[in-house]
Enzyme design. Structure first.
Site, PDB file in Angstrom:
ATOM      1  N   HIS A  71      38.745  34.418  37.368  1.00 24.88           N
ATOM      2  CA  HIS A  71      38.551  35.614  36.547  1.00 24.88           C
ATOM      3  C   HIS A  71      38.401  36.855  37.425  1.00 24.88           C
ATOM      4  O   HIS A  71      38.809  37.946  37.020  1.00 24.88           O
ATOM      5  CB  HIS A  71      37.327  35.448  35.647  1.00 24.88           C
ATOM      6  CG  HIS A  71      37.611  34.652  34.410  1.00 24.88           C
ATOM      7  ND1 HIS A  71      37.211  35.052  33.160  1.00 24.88           N
ATOM      8  CD2 HIS A  71      38.267  33.476  34.239  1.00 24.88           C
ATOM      9  CE1 HIS A  71      37.600  34.157  32.258  1.00 24.88           C
ATOM     10  NE2 HIS A  71      38.232  33.193  32.903  1.00 24.88           N
ATOM     11  N   VAL A  75      41.877  40.061  37.529  1.00 28.61           N
ATOM     12  CA  VAL A  75      41.685  41.342  36.845  1.00 28.61           C
ATOM     13  C   VAL A  75      41.982  42.517  37.767  1.00 28.61           C
ATOM     14  O   VAL A  75      42.914  43.272  37.552  1.00 28.61           O
ATOM     15  CB  VAL A  75      40.280  41.435  36.227  1.00 28.61           C
ATOM     16  CG1 VAL A  75      40.043  42.822  35.647  1.00 28.61           C
ATOM     17  CG2 VAL A  75      40.123  40.379  35.138  1.00 28.61           C
ATOM     18  N   GLY A  77      41.949  42.092  41.307  1.00 26.78           N
ATOM     19  CA  GLY A  77      42.059  41.518  42.635  1.00 26.78           C
ATOM     20  C   GLY A  77      40.783  40.793  43.023  1.00 26.78           C
ATOM     21  O   GLY A  77      39.740  40.923  42.381  1.00 26.78           O
ATOM     22  N   ASP A  79      37.912  40.862  44.492  1.00 20.45           N
ATOM     23  CA  ASP A  79      37.067  41.912  45.062  1.00 20.45           C
ATOM     24  C   ASP A  79      35.633  41.881  44.547  1.00 20.45           C
ATOM     25  O   ASP A  79      34.892  42.849  44.700  1.00 20.45           O
ATOM     26  CB  ASP A  79      37.676  43.288  44.770  1.00 20.45           C
ATOM     27  CG  ASP A  79      37.816  43.568  43.271  1.00 20.45           C
ATOM     28  OD1 ASP A  79      37.379  42.743  42.448  1.00 20.45           O
ATOM     29  OD2 ASP A  79      38.375  44.631  42.929  1.00 20.45           O
ATOM     30  N   HIS A 200      41.204  22.349  35.497  1.00 21.64           N
ATOM     31  CA  HIS A 200      40.629  21.851  34.247  1.00 21.64           C
ATOM     32  C   HIS A 200      40.333  20.363  34.305  1.00 21.64           C
ATOM     33  O   HIS A 200      39.889  19.785  33.311  1.00 21.64           O
ATOM     34  CB  HIS A 200      41.564  22.151  33.073  1.00 21.64           C
ATOM     35  CG  HIS A 200      41.516  23.570  32.626  1.00 21.64           C
ATOM     36  ND1 HIS A 200      42.286  24.064  31.592  1.00 21.64           N
ATOM     37  CD2 HIS A 200      40.796  24.624  33.085  1.00 21.64           C
ATOM     38  CE1 HIS A 200      42.032  25.353  31.437  1.00 21.64           C
ATOM     39  NE2 HIS A 200      41.140  25.715  32.334  1.00 21.64           N
ATOM     40  N   THR A 201      40.557  19.752  35.451  1.00 23.55           N
ATOM     41  CA  THR A 201      40.151  18.361  35.608  1.00 23.55           C
ATOM     42  C   THR A 201      38.631  18.233  35.675  1.00 23.55           C
ATOM     43  O   THR A 201      38.086  17.134  35.575  1.00 23.55           O
ATOM     44  CB  THR A 201      40.791  17.749  36.870  1.00 23.55           C
ATOM     45  OG1 THR A 201      40.602  16.333  36.853  1.00 23.55           O
ATOM     46  CG2 THR A 201      40.201  18.322  38.140  1.00 23.55           C
ATOM     47  N   ASP A 252      38.449  17.193  30.826  1.00 25.14           N
ATOM     48  CA  ASP A 252      39.031  15.890  31.134  1.00 25.14           C
ATOM     49  C   ASP A 252      38.024  14.838  30.686  1.00 25.14           C
ATOM     50  O   ASP A 252      36.991  14.644  31.324  1.00 25.14           O
ATOM     51  CB  ASP A 252      39.308  15.776  32.636  1.00 25.14           C
ATOM     52  CG  ASP A 252      39.673  14.361  33.088  1.00 25.14           C
ATOM     53  OD1 ASP A 252      39.905  13.500  32.215  1.00 25.14           O
ATOM     54  OD2 ASP A 252      39.732  14.130  34.307  1.00 25.14           O
ATOM     55  N   ASP A 260      40.444  15.306  40.312  1.00 24.13           N
ATOM     56  CA  ASP A 260      41.551  14.379  40.518  1.00 24.13           C
ATOM     57  C   ASP A 260      42.738  14.777  39.645  1.00 24.13           C
ATOM     58  O   ASP A 260      42.740  15.862  39.050  1.00 24.13           O
ATOM     59  CB  ASP A 260      41.107  12.935  40.227  1.00 24.13           C
ATOM     60  CG  ASP A 260      40.561  12.754  38.813  1.00 24.13           C
ATOM     61  OD1 ASP A 260      40.881  13.581  37.924  1.00 24.13           O
ATOM     62  OD2 ASP A 260      39.812  11.789  38.580  1.00 24.13           O
TER      63      ASP A 260
END
Length: 332
Positions: A71, A75, A77, A79, A200-201, A252, A260
């Site tokens: 996130h 947006v 960079g 930073d 998202h694992t 998951d 994984d």
């Protein structure tokens, strides 16, 4: 419009977008793995020690920090602008944007603790942006994922504005085609996009983020892309989500705490939790990478490491373009 023509137009759009985005090679040239070798030689060990302890105390820290890093970079960079607290400024910062309200406190706290330790060891030296990049890498490794070099030398932003967020982050109901165009604007290829989706694992999503797939889908049904047994289980587990917005499900459901390739194996089985997850399997240009990573953990780890390095160069500020903030949640 004929399918071949649509594919051609998409390819042209991706090429044009990638051509106008800052190149990863050019950005990486301004960074270095040895940036703090003299000014703060123990930077990596200090960050690792802090985030390891935080993860042991709060197991949700790793997934939250990965999301925080993404996130931040997408947006304005990489930073550290997403770290600025709404309580520290008269203007609504990125953190106050609706899509960022669910960013977990454990992730912010992990970076803050690492910053405090580094300020004690090397005052005014290590940027919050570099700390976040290191923390994300270390926490992936703790969960069993790949370890890779992190290029350092980022500076922190002097501003953070919630109005910069809209249109720069993917939504959970986005099509793979729309996501590919968004990622291309950041100089990230579809292959890198799918590899990054592998984050998202680990972690979880709130029921509100996928409720439209489970309740009242085209009447009283559920999204046919979902495995029927999975859809029924989600209906039961998320019942009452409108009254309790904290209800959530692991992204998951097979190995939720291990980094994984199971996330990718889940997608063709109808076990992708978010619509944007399922979209990667349904869309031919991204399905090929989903299948590749489902079949080959090494390929996933190698591509994820490379994609994280690419992500870490998006919009970086170096030298006088930014500052080294003394507190990550306060603009200097």
């Amino acid at each position: 419009m004929a399918a071949p023509l649509r594919r051609l137009l998409l390819s042209l759009a991706l090429l044009l977008a990638a051509a106008t985005a800052p190149g990863a090679a050019a950005a990486a040239a301004r960074l270095s793995t040895s940036y703090y070798s003299r000014s703060c030689p123990r930077v990596e060990q200090i960050v690792s020690d802090v985030v390891t302890a935080k993860q042991q105390a709060n197991p949700s820290t790793a997934a939250g920090t990965l999301r925080l890093f993404f996130h931040d970079c997408f947006v304005s960079g990489c930073d550290a602008s997403v770290l600025v607290s709404p309580l520290s400024t008269d203007r609504s910062p990125e953190r106050a944007a609706e899509i960022n309200l669910s960013l977990p406190g454990d992730a912010f706290d992990a970076v803050a603790r690492a910053k405090a330790a580094l300020e004690a060891a090397c005052p005014g030296t290590v940027s919050c942006a570099d700390i976040l990049a290191l923390a994300a890498r270390d926490l992936v490794g703790i969960l069993g994922g790949p370890r890779f070099p992190v290029y350092l030398g980022r500076r922190d932003a002097r501003r953070s504005d919630a109005t910069d967020v809209e249109g720069n982050l993917p939504r959970t109901n986005m099509s793979a085609r729309a996501m590919a165009v968004l990622f291309a604007r950041k100089g990230i290829t579809p292959r890198e996009m799918v590899a990054l989706a592998g984050a998202h694992t680990v972690g979880f999503s709130h029921c509100s983020e996928f409720a439209h797939r489970v309740y009242g889908y085209r009447g009283d049904g559920y999204d046919p892309a979902l495995n029927p047994a999975f859809a029924r289980a989600l209906r039961t587990s998320c019942a009452g989500y409108e009254r309790d917005p904290t209800l959530s499900i692991f992204n998951d459901i097979v190995t939720p705490s291990v980094f994984d390739e199971l996330y990718f194996k889940n997608l063709p089985r109808g076990l992708g939790l978010l619509a944007s997850d399922a979209a990667l399997w349904e869309y031919a240009p991204t399905r090929v990478f989903v299948q590749r990573y489902a079949d080959n953990r090494t390929a996933f780890f190698d591509d994820f490491a490379a994609a994280m390095q690419r992500l870490g160069t998006v919009g970086v500020k170096t030298g006088r373009q930014g500052v080294v903030r003394r507190q990550c949640d306060v603009l200097d």
